[in-house]
Motif scaffolding. Sequence first.
Motif, PDB file in Angstrom:
ATOM      1  N   SER A 110       1.627   7.021  14.294  1.00 20.08           N
ATOM      2  CA  SER A 110       0.594   6.287  13.556  1.00 20.08           C
ATOM      3  C   SER A 110      -0.706   6.165  14.350  1.00 20.08           C
ATOM      4  O   SER A 110      -0.685   5.752  15.511  1.00 20.08           O
TER       5      SER A 110
ATOM      6  N   PHE B  85       7.455  -0.003   5.603  1.00 20.50           N
ATOM      7  CA  PHE B  85       8.111   0.125   4.305  1.00 20.50           C
ATOM      8  C   PHE B  85       9.543  -0.391   4.446  1.00 20.50           C
ATOM      9  O   PHE B  85      10.370   0.186   5.164  1.00 20.50           O
TER      10      PHE B  85
ATOM     11  N   TYR C  96       4.803   9.296  -2.686  1.00 20.82           N
ATOM     12  CA  TYR C  96       5.947   8.382  -2.722  1.00 20.82           C
ATOM     13  C   TYR C  96       6.868   8.734  -3.891  1.00 20.82           C
ATOM     14  O   TYR C  96       8.089   8.766  -3.739  1.00 20.82           O
TER      15      TYR C  96
ATOM     16  N   LEU D  30       1.546   6.035  -5.483  1.00 20.34           N
ATOM     17  CA  LEU D  30       1.209   7.247  -4.744  1.00 20.34           C
ATOM     18  C   LEU D  30       2.082   8.421  -5.193  1.00 20.34           C
ATOM     19  O   LEU D  30       3.310   8.298  -5.252  1.00 20.34           O
TER      20      LEU D  30
ATOM     21  N   GLN E 110       0.819  -1.211   0.000  1.00 19.68           N
ATOM     22  CA  GLN E 110       0.000   0.000   0.000  1.00 19.68           C
ATOM     23  C   GLN E 110       0.857   1.267   0.000  1.00 19.68           C
ATOM     24  O   GLN E 110       0.396   2.332  -0.423  1.00 19.68           O
ATOM     25  N   ALA E 111       2.092   1.164   0.474  1.00 18.82           N
ATOM     26  CA  ALA E 111       3.039   2.275   0.383  1.00 18.82           C
ATOM     27  C   ALA E 111       3.932   2.027  -0.819  1.00 18.82           C
ATOM     28  O   ALA E 111       4.665   1.039  -0.858  1.00 18.82           O
TER      29      ALA E 111
ATOM     30  N   ALA F  98      -1.016  -0.094   9.173  1.00 12.54           N
ATOM     31  CA  ALA F  98       0.146   0.298   8.379  1.00 12.54           C
ATOM     32  C   ALA F  98       1.073  -0.903   8.292  1.00 12.54           C
ATOM     33  O   ALA F  98       1.150  -1.703   9.231  1.00 12.54           O
TER      34      ALA F  98
ATOM     35  N   GLU G 284       8.012   7.932   7.024  1.00 14.06           N
ATOM     36  CA  GLU G 284       7.143   8.795   6.223  1.00 14.06           C
ATOM     37  C   GLU G 284       6.429   7.996   5.136  1.00 14.06           C
ATOM     38  O   GLU G 284       5.211   8.138   4.946  1.00 14.06           O
ATOM     39  N   ILE G 285       7.153   7.151   4.441  1.00 12.97           N
ATOM     40  CA  ILE G 285       6.544   6.369   3.357  1.00 12.97           C
ATOM     41  C   ILE G 285       5.522   5.376   3.912  1.00 12.97           C
ATOM     42  O   ILE G 285       4.461   5.160   3.309  1.00 12.97           O
ATOM     43  N   THR G 286       5.827   4.769   5.045  1.00 16.01           N
ATOM     44  CA  THR G 286       4.885   3.837   5.677  1.00 16.01           C
ATOM     45  C   THR G 286       3.549   4.505   5.961  1.00 16.01           C
ATOM     46  O   THR G 286       2.472   3.908   5.782  1.00 16.01           O
TER      47      THR G 286
ATOM     48  N   GLN H  52       2.236   7.272   4.540  1.00 16.58           N
ATOM     49  CA  GLN H  52       1.569   7.974   3.438  1.00 16.58           C
ATOM     50  C   GLN H  52       0.191   7.389   3.092  1.00 16.58           C
ATOM     51  O   GLN H  52      -0.790   8.141   2.986  1.00 16.58           O
ATOM     52  N   PRO H  53       0.049   6.079   2.899  1.00 17.26           N
ATOM     53  CA  PRO H  53      -1.285   5.558   2.556  1.00 17.26           C
ATOM     54  C   PRO H  53      -2.270   5.617   3.716  1.00 17.26           C
ATOM     55  O   PRO H  53      -3.485   5.661   3.499  1.00 17.26           O
TER      56      PRO H  53
END
Length: 363
Positions: free
Chosen positions: A127, A69, A31, A28, A23-24, A66, A52-54, A56-57
Amino acid sequence: MSSYLETALGGNSARAPVWMMRQAGRYLPEYRAVKEKYDFWTMCRTPELAAEITLQPVRRFGMDAAILFSDIMTPLFDMGVQVDFTPAPVIADPVRTAADVRRLRVPEQDEIAPFVSAAIQLIRADSPVPLIGFAAAPLTLATYLVQGSGSKHFMEFRSWLRTDPALASELLGKLTEVTIRYLRAQVAAGAQAVQLFDSWAGLHDIASYREFGAPSAAAVLGALVRPEVPRGYFAVHAAHLMDAVADLPAEIIGVDWRTPLRVARTTCPTRVLQGNLDPAVLLAAPDVVRRETERVLRDGLGGPHIFNLGHGVDLHTPEAGVHAVLEAVRDFDRTAEAAHGAADGAVAPTPPAAPNEREVDAL
């Protein structure tokens, strides 16, 4: 308790929690903006970027969990293996001889990818939903180590297993211990669930899987028993392996899109099922996505169900496809649908064991 953790621990919720493998990632725009500045391995190794990337979605779609990533090859570096991403992983020196296997280090828990633990701590601090840690199953790591790179059929690896099964067992033993330590480090850092990905299990016949794949996966999962940390296992293209998968000590069984959930439920009646929309559906029009999502949700009735894809999000996936999935999942009342099915004469599968009936041991 979050809807994801409640379901992952055996609760049969009215709404299926939802997250998506990969999902990350590249579908996106946020990303892609990060990817313009950093290469993939730098993103994995930099805790602030991985965190941050983890997230994002989670921010964009409101996912119920989550997933970290990172990359499945991560622990190999600390074993002394050089991995290049081009973009698929390539092993500079494949592991095929006894000397190759014996050169591999088994690092201590705190030596294995400490940047992953640092990223987990950052994610947990920010999170709003539970964090899933993950690792590759030993069989999948061995597939890459021996073959040296990606392949359609991994012929060299499959031949190697049969040519020298004793050496294969030695390699799998080392990979099993490293994977246990790696996942324990993730849990110690704050991961609230773990998933073992066996990406290439489906290459093997049932006899080979029972000899080489299932024992190592069972050893990893069996070493991670904690009552509050659910364990998931996902094998790709593995319908023919489901009898063996059903014996693994995991609360959650991921199912790829080729196997209907109702079929998996008959093999794993006491487990939480996770999956299993075909990722290609997300590229279709929203009404098609909604229809197919509802079909998967109906298939998942009869026991706990975490909605997911039957593999990872494709890089060409439009955001509209993800939104359509989430809207359909959130609108689907599992209690009402189950009651409707019972009124029509459907027979419900055996209910899952309560979470407090699970074996408990120290991590």
